[in-house]
Design a protein around this motif. Structure first.
Motif, PDB file in Angstrom:
ATOM      1  N   VAL A 140      30.051  48.391  49.319  1.00 58.21           N
ATOM      2  CA  VAL A 140      29.326  47.588  48.344  1.00 58.21           C
ATOM      3  C   VAL A 140      28.957  46.231  48.954  1.00 58.21           C
ATOM      4  CG1 VAL A 140      31.516  46.851  47.326  1.00 58.21           C
ATOM      5  CG2 VAL A 140      29.407  46.524  46.048  1.00 58.21           C
ATOM      6  N   LEU A 141      27.686  45.885  48.841  1.00 56.25           N
ATOM      7  CA  LEU A 141      27.179  44.596  49.323  1.00 56.25           C
ATOM      8  C   LEU A 141      27.108  43.657  48.123  1.00 56.25           C
ATOM      9  CD1 LEU A 141      25.899  42.813  51.524  1.00 56.25           C
ATOM     10  CD2 LEU A 141      23.684  43.871  50.980  1.00 56.25           C
ATOM     11  N   VAL A 142      27.819  42.515  48.213  1.00 57.20           N
ATOM     12  CA  VAL A 142      27.946  41.597  47.080  1.00 57.20           C
ATOM     13  C   VAL A 142      27.271  40.271  47.419  1.00 57.20           C
ATOM     14  CG1 VAL A 142      29.555  40.456  45.511  1.00 57.20           C
ATOM     15  CG2 VAL A 142      30.154  42.676  46.508  1.00 57.20           C
ATOM     16  N   PHE A 143      26.438  39.780  46.501  1.00 56.24           N
ATOM     17  CA  PHE A 143      25.717  38.526  46.722  1.00 56.24           C
ATOM     18  C   PHE A 143      26.308  37.388  45.897  1.00 56.24           C
ATOM     19  CE2 PHE A 143      22.543  41.539  48.165  1.00 56.24           C
ATOM     20  CZ  PHE A 143      22.009  40.890  49.268  1.00 56.24           C
ATOM     21  N   THR A 144      26.565  36.269  46.575  1.00 54.65           N
ATOM     22  CA  THR A 144      26.987  35.040  45.905  1.00 54.65           C
ATOM     23  C   THR A 144      25.952  33.954  46.193  1.00 54.65           C
ATOM     24  OG1 THR A 144      28.288  34.297  47.809  1.00 54.65           O
ATOM     25  CG2 THR A 144      29.434  35.603  46.131  1.00 54.65           C
ATOM     26  N   LYS A 145      25.973  32.882  45.376  1.00 52.33           N
ATOM     27  CA  LYS A 145      24.942  31.854  45.556  1.00 52.33           C
ATOM     28  C   LYS A 145      25.332  30.795  46.586  1.00 52.33           C
ATOM     29  CE  LYS A 145      26.545  29.317  41.454  1.00 52.33           C
ATOM     30  NZ  LYS A 145      26.212  28.940  40.069  1.00 52.33           N
ATOM     31  N   THR A 146      26.629  30.680  46.921  1.00 53.02           N
ATOM     32  CA  THR A 146      27.048  29.652  47.879  1.00 53.02           C
ATOM     33  C   THR A 146      27.927  30.230  48.975  1.00 53.02           C
ATOM     34  OG1 THR A 146      29.083  29.048  46.690  1.00 53.02           O
ATOM     35  CG2 THR A 146      27.047  27.912  46.033  1.00 53.02           C
ATOM     36  N   LYS A 147      27.969  29.503  50.103  1.00 50.87           N
ATOM     37  CA  LYS A 147      28.829  29.906  51.218  1.00 50.87           C
ATOM     38  C   LYS A 147      30.298  29.822  50.817  1.00 50.87           C
ATOM     39  CE  LYS A 147      26.638  26.781  53.665  1.00 50.87           C
ATOM     40  NZ  LYS A 147      26.155  25.885  54.750  1.00 50.87           N
ATOM     41  N   GLN A 148      30.648  28.738  50.104  1.00 56.41           N
ATOM     42  CA  GLN A 148      32.042  28.571  49.668  1.00 56.41           C
ATOM     43  C   GLN A 148      32.444  29.692  48.712  1.00 56.41           C
ATOM     44  OE1 GLN A 148      29.632  26.302  49.518  1.00 56.41           O
ATOM     45  NE2 GLN A 148      30.269  24.587  50.833  1.00 56.41           N
ATOM     46  N   GLY A 149      31.495  30.069  47.852  1.00 51.06           N
ATOM     47  CA  GLY A 149      31.771  31.135  46.896  1.00 51.06           C
ATOM     48  C   GLY A 149      32.009  32.470  47.571  1.00 51.06           C
ATOM     49  N   SER A 150      31.289  32.736  48.666  1.00 53.96           N
ATOM     50  CA  SER A 150      31.478  34.008  49.375  1.00 53.96           C
ATOM     51  C   SER A 150      32.862  34.080  50.004  1.00 53.96           C
ATOM     52  CB  SER A 150      30.388  34.194  50.434  1.00 53.96           C
ATOM     53  OG  SER A 150      30.511  33.242  51.471  1.00 53.96           O
ATOM     54  N   ASP A 151      33.308  32.966  50.611  1.00 56.13           N
ATOM     55  CA  ASP A 151      34.637  32.949  51.233  1.00 56.13           C
ATOM     56  C   ASP A 151      35.743  33.047  50.184  1.00 56.13           C
ATOM     57  OD1 ASP A 151      33.602  32.732  53.800  1.00 56.13           O
ATOM     58  OD2 ASP A 151      33.584  30.543  53.758  1.00 56.13           O
ATOM     59  N   ALA A 152      35.556  32.357  49.053  1.00 57.79           N
ATOM     60  CA  ALA A 152      36.567  32.387  47.992  1.00 57.79           C
ATOM     61  C   ALA A 152      36.689  33.783  47.403  1.00 57.79           C
ATOM     62  CB  ALA A 152      36.203  31.382  46.894  1.00 57.79           C
ATOM     63  N   LEU A 153      35.553  34.484  47.254  1.00 54.92           N
ATOM     64  CA  LEU A 153      35.585  35.828  46.684  1.00 54.92           C
ATOM     65  C   LEU A 153      36.303  36.809  47.608  1.00 54.92           C
ATOM     66  CD1 LEU A 153      34.819  37.707  44.400  1.00 54.92           C
ATOM     67  CD2 LEU A 153      32.553  37.989  45.439  1.00 54.92           C
ATOM     68  N   VAL A 154      36.132  36.640  48.919  1.00 50.14           N
ATOM     69  CA  VAL A 154      36.854  37.494  49.870  1.00 50.14           C
ATOM     70  C   VAL A 154      38.362  37.380  49.648  1.00 50.14           C
ATOM     71  CG1 VAL A 154      37.459  37.780  52.315  1.00 50.14           C
ATOM     72  CG2 VAL A 154      35.070  37.527  51.642  1.00 50.14           C
ATOM     73  N   LYS A 155      38.850  36.152  49.471  1.00 47.04           N
ATOM     74  CA  LYS A 155      40.281  35.931  49.234  1.00 47.04           C
ATOM     75  C   LYS A 155      40.739  36.590  47.944  1.00 47.04           C
ATOM     76  CE  LYS A 155      40.338  31.522  51.747  1.00 47.04           C
ATOM     77  NZ  LYS A 155      40.505  30.047  51.628  1.00 47.04           N
ATOM     78  N   GLU A 156      39.928  36.478  46.887  1.00 50.04           N
ATOM     79  CA  GLU A 156      40.273  37.094  45.596  1.00 50.04           C
ATOM     80  C   GLU A 156      40.362  38.608  45.722  1.00 50.04           C
ATOM     81  OE1 GLU A 156      40.932  35.775  42.663  1.00 50.04           O
ATOM     82  OE2 GLU A 156      40.528  33.661  43.049  1.00 50.04           O
ATOM     83  N   LEU A 157      39.406  39.221  46.403  1.00 49.56           N
ATOM     84  CA  LEU A 157      39.397  40.675  46.536  1.00 49.56           C
ATOM     85  C   LEU A 157      40.563  41.162  47.381  1.00 49.56           C
ATOM     86  CD1 LEU A 157      35.569  41.379  47.019  1.00 49.56           C
ATOM     87  CD2 LEU A 157      36.956  41.805  44.984  1.00 49.56           C
ATOM     88  N   LYS A 158      40.894  40.395  48.419  1.00 52.77           N
ATOM     89  CA  LYS A 158      42.033  40.793  49.265  1.00 52.77           C
ATOM     90  C   LYS A 158      43.335  40.773  48.485  1.00 52.77           C
ATOM     91  CE  LYS A 158      40.197  39.607  53.837  1.00 52.77           C
ATOM     92  NZ  LYS A 158      40.304  38.724  55.017  1.00 52.77           N
ATOM     93  N   LEU A 159      43.471  39.828  47.549  1.00 55.87           N
ATOM     94  CA  LEU A 159      44.657  39.789  46.689  1.00 55.87           C
ATOM     95  C   LEU A 159      44.750  41.030  45.821  1.00 55.87           C
ATOM     96  CD1 LEU A 159      44.651  36.037  45.555  1.00 55.87           C
ATOM     97  CD2 LEU A 159      46.242  37.136  47.145  1.00 55.87           C
ATOM     98  N   ASP A 160      43.593  41.623  45.522  1.00 54.47           N
ATOM     99  CA  ASP A 160      43.558  42.858  44.730  1.00 54.47           C
ATOM    100  C   ASP A 160      43.603  44.102  45.615  1.00 54.47           C
ATOM    101  OD1 ASP A 160      43.412  41.869  42.032  1.00 54.47           O
ATOM    102  OD2 ASP A 160      41.390  41.172  42.479  1.00 54.47           O
TER     103      ASP A 160
END
Length: 424
Positions: A256-276
């Motif tokens: 799945v390719l996921v789009f975020t609006k900011t660079k910081q948001g993309s890095d933060a989302l990676v951390k959230e998904l890894k926790l899951d």
């Protein structure tokens, strides 16, 4: 009674080229190939509406290769040097490499010199490759101008110009570079203009540089592929990442390719998904070319399930049979929605485009629906229903300021009472 599918041999392409395509597994042309190739073979200018995944590289690449194969003057270039016979301009490094790889595979049985030039790689290596000019040069605008200004190349005899993903090049601010390049090209040439969307600036540029063009559309202008199923899930901001993780896990999405609006948001989302427990990586403008390429390679090979990207970083990404695209954040430009979801449902495959919609993003959805001239289906997922009132991004600072002011007021009152107590 439906007509039988047309074959590449029926498009009057060189037989050797047709045999190469058959060996590569290409049996029948796509819609844009069937429409555009005959016009290009006739030497006409073409204005084509084609999204990523419609086969547009072959649509302009195959007739260019055919014309070069049929032209006996190929030896003249070897003698004169530096001449670029066909120039293909693309917006990003990734797309330049992909177009180059495709053209090399199409022309593997031909005596043609194909070169790619883009930033982030050695100028000297590119200069060496361009020492005797090129039959086809694939380049990004900035790097092309580097070579033109240092006289590594000569564009005065270029026969064919291709602008690929023209709308993207304008969105990225390349119009001044394109105008400089046009001044270095001969007025008499064939120009092929490919774009997924046609907003006013794109049309203006197209009409400036094309001469009596043939206009063709792979799909209606500013539309999405019919093979892509689109769905919108309204959700509160604080539960977005939780919902994404739930969808990836419960739907068993492997890619799945996921789009975020900011660079910081993309890095933060990676951390959230890894926790899951979901393997993910991000690509954005802060990453080096090597890091971006590794993340993309890991995604293609299945080492990670989710690739989180910003619009800029994702430009040029080409992933065959991509399962799903998710708009974690809605795009600010409606045209970006078309580009984003055009990465799934390609080459006749089915795809899924999911948008996670917050209440204060509804105006962005309306702009997308206006561009597409259709309503996108919405569905509330059980357990993730949005609250009736969700504070917007703009409301948060005001509320924080109000709470801070109230605290300061209470603190002042307490100090007054304390001072009175001391005086008594």
């Amino acid at each position: 009674m439906s007509e039988s599918p047309i074959s590449f041999s029926k498009l009057n392409l060189n037989q050797q080229l047709v045999e190469t395509l058959a060996r590569l597994g290409f049996e029948q042309p796509t819609t844009i190939q069937e429409k555009a190739i005959p016009h290009i073979l006739e030497g006409k200018d073409v204005l084509a509406g084609a999204q990523t995944g419609t086969g547009k590289t072959a649509a302009f690449g195959l007739p260019i290769i055919h014309n070069l194969m049929m032209d006996a003057s190929a030896e003249d270039r070897e003698a004169s040097g530096k001449w670029i016979r066909s120039l293909i301009l693309v917006p990003t490094r990734e797309l330049a490499q992909q177009v180059f790889d495709s053209l090399v595979s199409y022309s593997e049985d031909c005596n043609l010199h194909v070169v790619v030039a883009y930033g982030g790689t050695s100028l000297n290596v590119q200069r060496s490759n361009l020492r005797n000019g090129a039959d086809i040069l694939v380049a990004t605008p900035g790097r092309l101008l580097d070579h033109a200004y240092t006289k590594t190349i000569d564009l005065r005899r270029t026969e064919t110009l291709v602008l690929d993903e023209a709308d993207r090049m304008l969105d990225m601010g390349f119009l001044p570079d394109i105008q400089r390049i046009l001044k270095k090209l001969p007025a008499k040439r064939q120009t092929l203009f490919f774009s997924a969307t046609f907003h006013d600036r794109v049309k203006k540029l197209a009409y400036q540089i094309l001469t009596d063009p043939e206009e063709e559309q792979a799909t209606p202008s500013n539309s999405t592929a019919s093979t892509v199923t689109q769905i919108v899930y309204p959700v509160d901001r604080k539960r977005k990442s939780e919902l994404l993780a739930y969808l990836i896990g419960s739907r068993n999405w492997q890619q799945v390719l996921v789009f975020t609006k900011t660079k910081q948001g993309s890095d933060a989302l990676v951390k959230e998904l890894k926790l899951d427990g979901i393997k993910a990586a991000s690509i954005n403008g802060d990453k080096s070319q090597g890091a971006r390429q590794k993340a993309l390679d890991d995604f293609k090979s299945g080492k990670i399930r989710a690739l989180i990207a910003t619009d800029v970083a994702a430009r040029g990404i080409d992933i065959q049979e991509l399962e799903c695209v998710v708009n974690f954040d809605m795009p600010y430009k409606a045209e970006d929605y078309v580009h984003r979801i055009g990465r799934t449902g390609r080459a006749g495959n089915t795809g899924l485009a999911v948008s996670l919609l917050m209440r204060d993003e509804e105006y962005l959805l309306k702009a997308i629906e206006s561009l597409l001239d259709e309503r996108l289906p919405q569905e509330w997922l059980q357990g993730f229903e949005p609250s009736l009132i969700e504070e917007s991004e703009s409301e948060r600072p005001r509320k924080r300021q109000k709470r801070s002011a109230e605290k300061q007021k209470m603190k002042s009152k307490l100090n007054i009472h304390r001072n009175r107590g001391k005086r008594s």
